[in-house]
Each structure stands twice: as C-alpha cells, then as structure tokens.
Design an enzyme around this catalytic site. Sequence first.
Site, mmCIF file in Angstrom:
data_model
loop_
_atom_site.group_PDB
_atom_site.id
_atom_site.type_symbol
_atom_site.label_atom_id
_atom_site.label_comp_id
_atom_site.label_asym_id
_atom_site.label_seq_id
_atom_site.Cartn_x
_atom_site.Cartn_y
_atom_site.Cartn_z
ATOM 1 N N ASP A 252 -5.993 2.308 -3.344
ATOM 2 C CA ASP A 252 -7.251 2.152 -2.603
ATOM 3 C C ASP A 252 -7.518 3.344 -1.693
ATOM 4 O O ASP A 252 -8.421 3.320 -0.870
ATOM 5 C CB ASP A 252 -7.321 0.827 -1.827
ATOM 6 C CG ASP A 252 -6.293 0.720 -0.725
ATOM 7 O OD1 ASP A 252 -5.390 1.580 -0.657
ATOM 8 O OD2 ASP A 252 -6.386 -0.229 0.075
ATOM 9 N N GLY B 129 -2.033 -0.672 14.506
ATOM 10 C CA GLY B 129 -2.385 -2.036 14.114
ATOM 11 C C GLY B 129 -1.441 -2.560 13.052
ATOM 12 O O GLY B 129 -1.608 -3.671 12.555
ATOM 13 N N THR B 130 -0.461 -1.756 12.663
ATOM 14 C CA THR B 130 0.424 -2.181 11.575
ATOM 15 C C THR B 130 1.910 -2.077 11.938
ATOM 16 O O THR B 130 2.743 -2.611 11.234
ATOM 17 C CB THR B 130 0.199 -1.311 10.319
ATOM 18 O OG1 THR B 130 0.517 0.049 10.641
ATOM 19 C CG2 THR B 130 -1.237 -1.390 9.843
ATOM 20 N N ARG C 202 -3.565 5.459 20.537
ATOM 21 C CA ARG C 202 -3.927 4.067 20.251
ATOM 22 C C ARG C 202 -2.691 3.306 19.771
ATOM 23 O O ARG C 202 -1.816 3.900 19.106
ATOM 24 C CB ARG C 202 -5.045 3.989 19.192
ATOM 25 C CG ARG C 202 -4.738 4.730 17.911
ATOM 26 C CD ARG C 202 -5.813 4.534 16.862
ATOM 27 N NE ARG C 202 -5.704 3.267 16.182
ATOM 28 C CZ ARG C 202 -4.864 3.025 15.190
ATOM 29 N NH1 ARG C 202 -4.054 3.970 14.743
ATOM 30 N NH2 ARG C 202 -4.827 1.842 14.627
ATOM 31 N N GLU D 267 -12.252 6.790 5.968
ATOM 32 C CA GLU D 267 -11.227 7.197 6.918
ATOM 33 C C GLU D 267 -10.694 8.532 6.424
ATOM 34 O O GLU D 267 -10.697 8.802 5.221
ATOM 35 C CB GLU D 267 -10.081 6.181 6.931
ATOM 36 C CG GLU D 267 -10.436 4.866 7.549
ATOM 37 C CD GLU D 267 -9.199 4.023 7.835
ATOM 38 O OE1 GLU D 267 -9.087 3.524 8.952
ATOM 39 O OE2 GLU D 267 -8.347 3.871 6.932
ATOM 40 N N ALA D 268 -10.197 9.345 7.357
ATOM 41 C CA ALA D 268 -9.653 10.645 6.958
ATOM 42 C C ALA D 268 -8.575 10.465 5.881
ATOM 43 O O ALA D 268 -8.428 11.289 4.983
ATOM 44 C CB ALA D 268 -9.084 11.353 8.184
ATOM 45 N N SER E 247 0.799 -1.220 0.000
ATOM 46 C CA SER E 247 0.000 0.000 0.000
ATOM 47 C C SER E 247 0.838 1.280 0.000
ATOM 48 O O SER E 247 1.681 1.466 -0.860
ATOM 49 C CB SER E 247 -0.931 -0.096 1.216
ATOM 50 O OG SER E 247 -1.777 0.984 1.301
ATOM 51 N N ASP F 136 -2.804 6.185 -3.309
ATOM 52 C CA ASP F 136 -1.628 5.625 -2.636
ATOM 53 C C ASP F 136 -1.067 4.510 -3.517
ATOM 54 O O ASP F 136 -1.511 4.332 -4.665
ATOM 55 C CB ASP F 136 -1.970 5.153 -1.218
ATOM 56 C CG ASP F 136 -2.870 3.934 -1.210
ATOM 57 O OD1 ASP F 136 -3.506 3.663 -2.245
ATOM 58 O OD2 ASP F 136 -2.935 3.256 -0.174
HETATM 59 C C1 16G Z 1 -4.107 -0.107 7.575
HETATM 60 C C2 16G Z 1 -5.541 0.129 7.154
HETATM 61 C C3 16G Z 1 -5.866 1.591 7.175
HETATM 62 C C4 16G Z 1 -5.563 2.184 8.525
HETATM 63 C C5 16G Z 1 -4.120 1.898 8.877
HETATM 64 C C6 16G Z 1 -3.828 2.330 10.307
HETATM 65 C C7 16G Z 1 -6.915 -0.972 5.500
HETATM 66 C C8 16G Z 1 -7.074 -1.360 4.066
HETATM 67 N N1 16G Z 1 -5.791 -0.353 5.800
HETATM 68 O O1 16G Z 1 -3.227 0.418 6.629
HETATM 69 O O2 16G Z 1 -7.226 1.720 6.878
HETATM 70 O O3 16G Z 1 -5.810 3.552 8.516
HETATM 71 O O4 16G Z 1 -3.899 0.498 8.826
HETATM 72 O O5 16G Z 1 -2.541 1.959 10.652
HETATM 73 O O6 16G Z 1 -7.754 -1.247 6.339
HETATM 74 P P1 16G Z 1 -2.035 2.059 12.149
HETATM 75 O O7 16G Z 1 -2.834 1.078 12.963
HETATM 76 O O8 16G Z 1 -0.573 1.724 12.044
HETATM 77 O O9 16G Z 1 -2.282 3.464 12.600
HETATM 78 ZN ZN ZN Z 2 -3.550 1.308 0.078
#
Ligand code: 16G
Ligand code: ZN
Length: 515
Positions: free
Chosen positions: A280, A459-460, A456, A370-371, A64, A276
Amino acid sequence: MDLDAVTKQSVLHAKPDGLTLQYGTAGFRTKAEHLDHVMFRMGLLAVLRSKQTKSTIGVMVTASHNPEEDNGVKLVDPLGEMLAPSWEEHATCLANAEEQDLPRVLVDIGEKAAVNLHQDAFVVIGRDTRPSSEKLSQSVIDGVTVLGGQFHDYGLLTTPQLHYMVYCRNTSGQYGKATIEGYYQKLSAAFVELTKQASCSGDDQRTLKVDCANGIGALKLREMKHYFSQGLSVQLFNDGTKGKLNHLCGADFVKSHQKPPQGIEMKSNERCCSFDGDADRIIYYYHDADGQFHLVDGDKIAALISSFLKEPLLEIGDSLSLGVVQTAYANGSSTRYLEEVMKVPVYCTKTGVKHLHHKAQEFDIGVYFEANGHGTVLFSKAAEMKIKQLAKELEEDKKRKAAKMLENVIDLFNQVADRQVISTTDAERQAVKPPGLQEAINELVKKYRLSRAFVRPSGTEDIVRVYAEADSQENADSLAYEVSLAVFQLAGGIGERPQPAESPEQFLDDLPLFS
Ligand code: 16G
Ligand code: ZN
C-alpha cells in the site's frame, strides 16, 4: 449473541495476562506471537460492525513495512475506509478485556453502538505473506463464525486489494467486480487507456523495475502484469523467493536510506519503484546519467499528479475544486512548489492515511500522499458524475479528451486507509506539552536556513519521532540532533542520550523533476 460459545472459543485464543495493546494509527501491530487473541476478538468486532452498518466489513492481517516477525490487523469500513474512530476505542477495549470480562465487554459495545443483533453479518478477510498470517487469519475466522457471521476468505491479498473488495461489495458491484480478476481488469484497463494519451511513450518509458519488498506485492503483480499487454512491461525484484520481508528492501528502506534496495540492478535512467510489505506504499527512483540517485517520494508523486490533473481541469473549464493533503513530514519545498508554482491549495493533517483521507474528501478532487508513499486521488461523487457526463456528451474534441483522461484517473485510483508526555497541535507540527519544548525547538530552528523541525509521539510505537529539515544535509542532521537533545531533556528522556545521526531520515531535495 451466544456468549457461552464465545467464552468457550475464546479459551482457545486466550489473552496473555496483563498484555495491553492499543488500536494504533492503522490497527494493532506487535510481535506475531502476541496477537492470536486480538485476531479472534477482531473477528468478533467485525461481526458487530457489520451488523451495525448493515454492510460488509474487511479484516486485513498484515504488519505492512514492519519486520517479518511482527504482525497486525486492521478493520476496513464499508466504503473501503479505515475503521471509524469511535470503533477504534471499542477495538482497544475488546482486545484488552480479561477473559472473564469478554462477554460483558461485547454486550457493552453492542449496546453503546446500538447494534441490531438480529441483523446478518458479512466479513471479508485478506492476509499478507508473513509466515504467521495464515494461522492468525484463521483466528479471525473463528471469531466471525462464533458470532454467526458469514465470511469470505480471500487468502493472500495486498491491502489495497482488500479495500477494493470491501468497496465493490458494498456498492453492489457498481465500482467493479469483487474478485481478484475484477481488480486486475479494472485497474489495468484504466492504466492502459490513460497512458495511451501520454506524449512520451517510448519503450524505455514503458518498462518498470519493481522491488516487491519480498512481500505480497510480488505474488499479485506477477498475476497482474499480463493484463497490461503492451502498455507496461514489469520486471519483478525481491519477489520473496530468497530474501526476507522488508529486509534491506521495500519502500521504507529506500525512503529512509535514500538509496536503492538490495537485489535490484539499476542502470542510468531506468525507472524503478518499491512497494512495502502489504503493497500500500509506492515510491519511485532512478539514477541519472551521472549516477546520482533521485527519489520520487509521496511528496513528488502528489505534485506530479496534481500538475497532471490541472491541465484537463482547466481544459474542461469547470470549477471543480482541487486540493492536496500532506502531513508534517512533507518536505517544505514540495509544499512551496504546490502552493506557489502550481497554485494548488495544500492542507496538512496528522500522520496516518485515515486523517489525510478524511480531509481529501472535502474537495471535488482530493490528492493526498504521505512522504512515505501512502496515497491516492479521491473524486467526489458529484465530480465523478460530471466528468463522466462530459466525457460522453461533449462535442468539442479537446474538452471531451480532457474529461476522458480524468475518467481514466477515477478508474485507476482505488478509493480506498512514555510518549504521551508530548502532546501536539496544528497537525502535529507544534508541541503543546511539555512546557518549554516548543519554544526550545523554535530557538533551534532559527539557527538554520530554510529550516523546519517538529516532534510527535508515534502512533504505532512507544517512541517520540523527531523531524528536521534545513538547507543542507549537514545542517538538517545537526538540527535533528539538537532537537532530540531538547526532547530528551525536557520530556524526561530515558536510557542513553541521543547521539548525532549518522544517516538521518530526511533531507532537503530541490525537486529536480519540476524545474
Ligand atoms: C501507520 C500509517 C502510516 C503512518 C505511520 C506513522 C496507515 C495505513 N499507516 O503505519 O500512514 O505514516 O503509521 O507511524 O495509515 P508513527 O506514528 O509510528 O510515526
Ligand atoms: Zn503498508
């Protein structure tokens, strides 16, 4: 399952010792060189999921908006949605199994999920333009074939295109043709029809400059632009011929720097937008006559779409429910605008497309964004049927027109998507752990006008994210800094203390488009 064959093949895609990865918000994502075994195993998992659901499953190879050196993989469920949460757990187990445990873990998943192993399996695969993506998608294919699954490799695709293909294949072509041509035809026809009815349609309003983030969006839009004929004139920038993927360009760059990407010439009031790396996300922007930069991010897109939908909905005089779904990152003024001016109910979910999508399905018409520019409009089956029926039957011209307009919107939007110290509730807007953190944030927020802040766990990535908004840029900076310090102190921060931000991600905008 031929487990001996799996073991043999797996040696060619061996997992590095001790490496553990998590199926994050939208799949696995890390440096490309660590992903070969994950890809092979996601090929295996896609076969199991396909057998269990008796449907085609999608696998997308992309990271992404992240740097070119990264890569990632996500599975797409039968209706074009993100993989079900219980299968995310299976994905994590499978990806982290040591080589010798792989057969046992596979059998385990098969049993736990009651997979009928005699069922046929079909998997479709797409990938972005990253240099690593071709080889990694071949590893997915190796995983699929060793378990006897059939597959179709679409090669280069945007993420929304892969979601579309999966959905088409599982609805026997009723939604559209599962080909790239089918995708262009369906979406461009709906767009042209819809914009025919727009009141303002001068040439300048039919021209759009697109920053393709040096990614797959460039290749696909170059093919698609011919389908719009007079309806839209597209000019491509950052098309990957020179620059690096997502570097100084793309939706994430524009959103977080609040300025145009490199490589795009903007004259005043020209319409511009950015994708991006896997196309998406989309955000729009322009310079006004005074040279001031205006961003139309996901929050504003949601507000525009909702106001656009409200009119025909009132016209057809039906009681179809309309709801908007946002995340905690939505600018407070956009939420107020939607609720107070537009009188549309707004709901807040956790970050990540899958959460917003799930909530949006509760309405006849669910708008979610999402923003950062991820989002779409969903129509329930019942709403879709009703609208199509009205568009066909109604005598009364105004109502028929309104229904026709909604029908085009249906066609246009593609249905488709240690930090653990902190835990949150209320759609990630309140920290429940560690003790005292939320109280500290509440105290800090009270010091500023029109302010809001939350923290928070990402999640990534292995980090904590801090969000702040207030009545001026300076105050938002200062609040963000103070909240970061509180996190550092109360959540056992490591490394350097947070520094005051030079260019914070968020700022309060007065939503000039709607006034
Ligand atoms: C992922 C999500 C995105 C979200 C981002 C937050 C999808 C397709 N992608 O890239 O929507 O804004 O995670 O990342 O759902 P973070 O948890 O590291 O802030
Ligand atoms: Zn993407």
